[in-house]
Design a protein around this motif. Structure first.
Motif, PDB file in Angstrom:
ATOM      1  N   VAL A 132       0.562  -1.259  -0.222  1.00 49.02           N
ATOM      2  CA  VAL A 132      -0.367   0.093  -0.121  1.00 49.02           C
ATOM      3  C   VAL A 132       0.838   1.265  -0.135  1.00 49.02           C
ATOM      4  CG1 VAL A 132      -1.524   1.216   1.275  1.00 49.02           C
ATOM      5  CG2 VAL A 132      -1.962  -0.948   1.175  1.00 49.02           C
ATOM      6  N   THR A 133       0.728   2.273  -1.088  1.00 44.26           N
ATOM      7  CA  THR A 133       1.919   3.745  -0.842  1.00 44.26           C
ATOM      8  C   THR A 133       1.123   4.224  -0.639  1.00 44.26           C
ATOM      9  OG1 THR A 133       0.932   2.756  -3.335  1.00 44.26           O
ATOM     10  CG2 THR A 133       3.265   1.968  -2.822  1.00 44.26           C
ATOM     11  N   GLU A 134      -0.272   4.721  -0.655  1.00 43.97           N
ATOM     12  CA  GLU A 134      -0.771   6.242  -0.513  1.00 43.97           C
ATOM     13  C   GLU A 134      -2.415   5.451   0.055  1.00 43.97           C
ATOM     14  OE1 GLU A 134      -3.481   6.358  -4.744  1.00 43.97           O
ATOM     15  OE2 GLU A 134      -1.254   7.054  -4.401  1.00 43.97           O
ATOM     16  N   PRO A 135      -3.263   6.297   1.007  1.00 43.72           N
ATOM     17  CA  PRO A 135      -4.251   6.387   1.946  1.00 43.72           C
ATOM     18  C   PRO A 135      -5.624   6.004   0.901  1.00 43.72           C
ATOM     19  CG  PRO A 135      -2.435   8.469   2.272  1.00 43.72           C
ATOM     20  CD  PRO A 135      -2.314   7.930   1.169  1.00 43.72           C
ATOM     21  N   GLY A 136      -5.528   6.573  -0.455  1.00 43.04           N
ATOM     22  CA  GLY A 136      -6.375   6.031  -1.211  1.00 43.04           C
ATOM     23  C   GLY A 136      -5.682   4.815  -1.600  1.00 43.04           C
ATOM     24  N   ILE A 137      -6.719   3.667  -1.752  1.00 40.64           N
ATOM     25  CA  ILE A 137      -6.094   2.439  -1.994  1.00 40.64           C
ATOM     26  C   ILE A 137      -6.524   2.262  -2.954  1.00 40.64           C
ATOM     27  CG2 ILE A 137      -4.914  -0.056  -0.754  1.00 40.64           C
ATOM     28  CD1 ILE A 137      -5.541   0.960   1.325  1.00 40.64           C
ATOM     29  N   LEU A 138      -5.872   1.387  -4.296  1.00 39.40           N
ATOM     30  CA  LEU A 138      -6.603   0.488  -5.491  1.00 39.40           C
ATOM     31  C   LEU A 138      -5.522  -0.717  -5.560  1.00 39.40           C
ATOM     32  CD1 LEU A 138      -6.342   3.509  -8.198  1.00 39.40           C
ATOM     33  CD2 LEU A 138      -8.315   2.903  -6.250  1.00 39.40           C
ATOM     34  N   VAL A 139      -6.682  -1.379  -5.755  1.00 37.37           N
ATOM     35  CA  VAL A 139      -6.625  -2.818  -6.027  1.00 37.37           C
ATOM     36  C   VAL A 139      -5.295  -3.255  -6.996  1.00 37.37           C
ATOM     37  CG1 VAL A 139      -7.052  -5.608  -6.394  1.00 37.37           C
ATOM     38  CG2 VAL A 139      -7.719  -3.802  -4.592  1.00 37.37           C
TER      39      VAL A 139
END
Length: 244
Positions: A132-139
């Motif tokens: 996870v690299t940012e607070p808004g998480i995309l798969v």
């Protein structure tokens, strides 16, 4: 529809791990399976490399898109401004403090932290798993998303008291927490989970929200991970479910 595998890690024995496989559809949990370590092909003493390899292959074979692990993903960044822990650990007041490489408080957590950080490192190193690299998480479409969890705060973020430690938790308390979680989150009926399985389940609910792109259903603590020149993961986010 997505599959999420949430694991409550231990260290000395695989039988103390908790494995929970969640199926998400339209933002809801439609199926819960508690997997045994035997079913996952895990035997002998836990070692990071064979464990990481087996979990990666299981996820790829089963179509799991999110793998969630209750254990430190990285070490403290020496420049994070804190004395002895990662930013996410300070924000959540975690019991264990992961310092710079090789330093852990309390000392009895050291073997577990080394195991967990090495699992994350090995999975990331394959190029088939993403942190996870940012607070808004995309798969990601082409890789498995690996996420650090912390069940103790997962309960709090859902508005429930944390589950007592395994040593102090009675069967009645375990059953009450499981039933309350089921009602709160609209979960399907399943067999009574063990303490480890229930811990994996509550953490895994953040993965359900992520799979559904429901940002109100999860919350992150910490700072983005980075990789040191020696190849070790530093810092990283802990992700918890929340009532959205």
């Amino acid at each position: 529809m997505a599959l999420i595998l949430s694991i409550d890690l231990a260290f000395q024995k695989y039988e103390n791990f908790g494995f929970c496989l969640l199926k998400e559809d339209a933002g809801r949990v439609v199926d819960i399976q508690y997997l045994s370590h035997h079913r996952l092909g895990l035997d002998g003493d836990p070692e990071a490399e064979p464990f990481a390899d087996r979990m990666l292959n299981f996820c790829l074979d089963a179509g799991v898109s999110i793998l969630m692990l209750d254990g430190s993903q990285g070490w403290k960044d020496p420049k994070n401004g804190l004395e002895d822990r990662r930013v996410c650990e300070k924000e959540l007041n975690t019991q264990a403090k992961t310092g710079v490489f090789g330093q852990v408080k309390p000392a009895n957590f050291k073997s577990f932290i080394i195991f967990a950080t090495e699992v994350f490192r090995l999975l990331h190193k394959t190029g088939r798993a993403s942190l996870v690299t940012e607070p808004g998480i995309l798969v990601p479409a082409d890789r498995i998303l690996i996420i650090e969890t912390y069940p103790h705060t997962a309960w709090r973020k859902l508005g429930m008291p944390p589950l007592p430690s395994k040593r102090c938790c009675s069967r009645e308390q375990l059953a009450r927490h499981a039933e309350q979680l089921k009602r709160l989150c609209g979960l399907p009926e399943v067999k009574n989970p063990t303490h480890d399985e229930l811990s994996a389940l509550v953490s895994g609910l953040a993965g359900v929200a992520i799979a559904a792109r429901n940002e109100a259903g999860y919350i992150v603590a910490g700072m983005p991970p980075k990789v040191s020149p020696q190849g070790h993961v530093l810092e990283g986010y802990i992700v918890n479910p929340r009532r959205g």
